[in-house]
Motif scaffolding. Structure first.
Motif, short mmCIF file in Angstrom:
data_model
loop_
_atom_site.label_atom_id
_atom_site.label_comp_id
_atom_site.label_asym_id
_atom_site.label_seq_id
_atom_site.Cartn_x
_atom_site.Cartn_y
_atom_site.Cartn_z
N PHE A 101 0.84 -1.20 0.00
CA PHE A 101 0.00 0.00 0.00
C PHE A 101 0.88 1.25 0.00
N LEU A 157 -1.62 4.28 -4.65
CA LEU A 157 -2.30 3.04 -5.01
C LEU A 157 -3.78 3.29 -5.22
N LEU A 158 -4.35 2.73 -6.29
CA LEU A 158 -5.77 2.91 -6.61
C LEU A 158 -6.56 1.67 -6.20
N PRO A 159 -7.87 1.82 -5.94
CA PRO A 159 -8.68 0.64 -5.61
C PRO A 159 -8.60 -0.45 -6.67
N ASP A 203 -6.13 -1.24 -8.38
CA ASP A 203 -4.85 -1.95 -8.24
C ASP A 203 -4.98 -3.11 -7.25
N ALA A 207 -1.92 4.04 2.40
CA ALA A 207 -2.83 4.37 1.31
C ALA A 207 -4.04 5.13 1.85
N LYS A 266 -9.93 5.67 0.53
CA LYS A 266 -10.61 5.14 -0.66
C LYS A 266 -10.00 3.83 -1.11
N THR A 267 -8.68 3.75 -1.07
CA THR A 267 -8.01 2.52 -1.47
C THR A 267 -8.12 1.45 -0.38
N ALA A 269 -11.13 -0.75 -0.58
CA ALA A 269 -11.23 -1.77 -1.61
C ALA A 269 -11.28 -3.17 -1.02
#
Length: 320
Positions: free
Chosen positions: A85, A89-91, A93, A127, A130-131, A134
């Motif tokens: 993390f 980092l995006l969800p 990902d 992170a 939001k991430t 996930a």
């Protein structure tokens, strides 16, 4: 014949518990070849896995959180994925994404690292929320929804996340909805002098993590979960859990949720199995509550308030 049936059933359950205990012993011994001095933490992770739970390891950097997670995963013949993390980092990902395939002229779902039996979320608090979120659906429901389509994650499924307790200005606090999905929050702490010296001896040459071989199969883990779920929890013990939870709600800004009560029950079932019993006793509750409740409780004293309240709760709520 009526008298013999309960006896046969009881003997079978005893054998089942004994077999799961043997699985746990093999895994503990395997992990101890890598991690020195934390048998209680290893057992806590196993009881969580047996009880369909997820684990949050919180401590300062360098005490072996990631290595412990890897050793646990390597001891089972299971799929393992690690997610590092970071702030960018995006969800997608984590969960995966729908990618357009020019050859078929259609979108195809490509799985993210969440699709594994054991998922290590390393430094999860680096992170943004939001991430972090996930993981929520997978941890609670065993599935991931992307672009309106639901995809089941492999079973059995366990998330082991780590977070460090320093550099607070560069990390993001986990939201309560996320914390509440972790059955346990554990700390390793620094090793004793003899343990640290033994650890240094182990890593001379190849690191022992490279030599870890599976000592249990996915079928073993599934069986352990079935046996754990069948462990008897009599009404007085269930009532004891309920009273403990209600006391925290009455004496804290935010007390233990009903999910916390359920996870405490499951953790206690796992503890009973490790102790060789097919029934839960109050001692199991008192052992497990120390790592199941505190991260869910909020008082006016952030640092030690939840631990103090937990001690007060155990003193005030009698075993009946």
């Amino acid at each position: 014949m009526t008298d013999s049936e309960p006896t046969a059933t009881s003997r079978k359950r005893d054998r089942d518990v004994e077999q799961v205990g043997e699985i746990a012993t093999r895994v503990v011994e395997s992990v101890e070849d890598v991690i020195v001095g934390h048998p209680d933490v290893i057992e806590h992770i196993l009881t969580a896995m047996f009880g369909h739970g997820h684990v949050l390891l919180e401590d300062v950097p360098g005490v072996g959180k990631t290595m412990l997670s890897r050793a646990i995963a390597a001891s089972f013949d299971s799929s393992f994925k690690r997610v590092q993390f970071t702030p960018d980092l995006l969800p997608s990902d984590v969960t995966g994404a729908s990618i357009y395939n020019q050859q078929t002229q259609s979108f195809e779902f490509r799985q993210g690292p969440i699709f594994a039996n054991v998922v290590l979320g390393d430094e999860i608090n680096r992170a943004p929320p939001k991430t972090q979120s996930a993981l929520l659906e997978a941890m609670e429901e065993g599935q991931v929804t992307v672009d309106g389509e639901t995809h089941a994650v492999p079973q059995p499924f366990t998330v082991i996340a780590t977070q460090n307790t320093v550099e607070r200005d560069r990390t993001y606090d986990l939201p309560m909805a996320e914390l509440d999905r972790f059955m346990k929050k554990l700390k390793l702490g620094y090793p004793e002098e003899a343990e640290e010296s033994a650890m240094l001896g182990q890593v001379v040459g190849n690191h022992p993590i490279e030599d870890v071989k599976p000592v249990a199969t996915l079928e073993d883990l599934e069986r352990a979960r079935e046996v754990t779920a069948s462990v008897t929890v009599e009404k007085p013990v269930r009532d004891y859990i309920t009273r403990l939870s209600r006391y925290t709600r009455e004496h804290a800004d935010l007390g233990a949720s009903p999910r916390a009560s359920l996870l405490l029950l499951r953790a206690a079932q796992g503890r009973a199995v490790l102790e060789g019993r097919e029934y839960v006793i109050p001692d199991d509750i008192q052992t497990e509550i120390e790592v199941v409740f505190p991260h869910r409780i909020r008082t006016g004293f952030e640092d030690t308030g939840s631990e103090v309240l937990l001690e007060e709760t155990l003193d005030a709520v009698a075993v009946e």
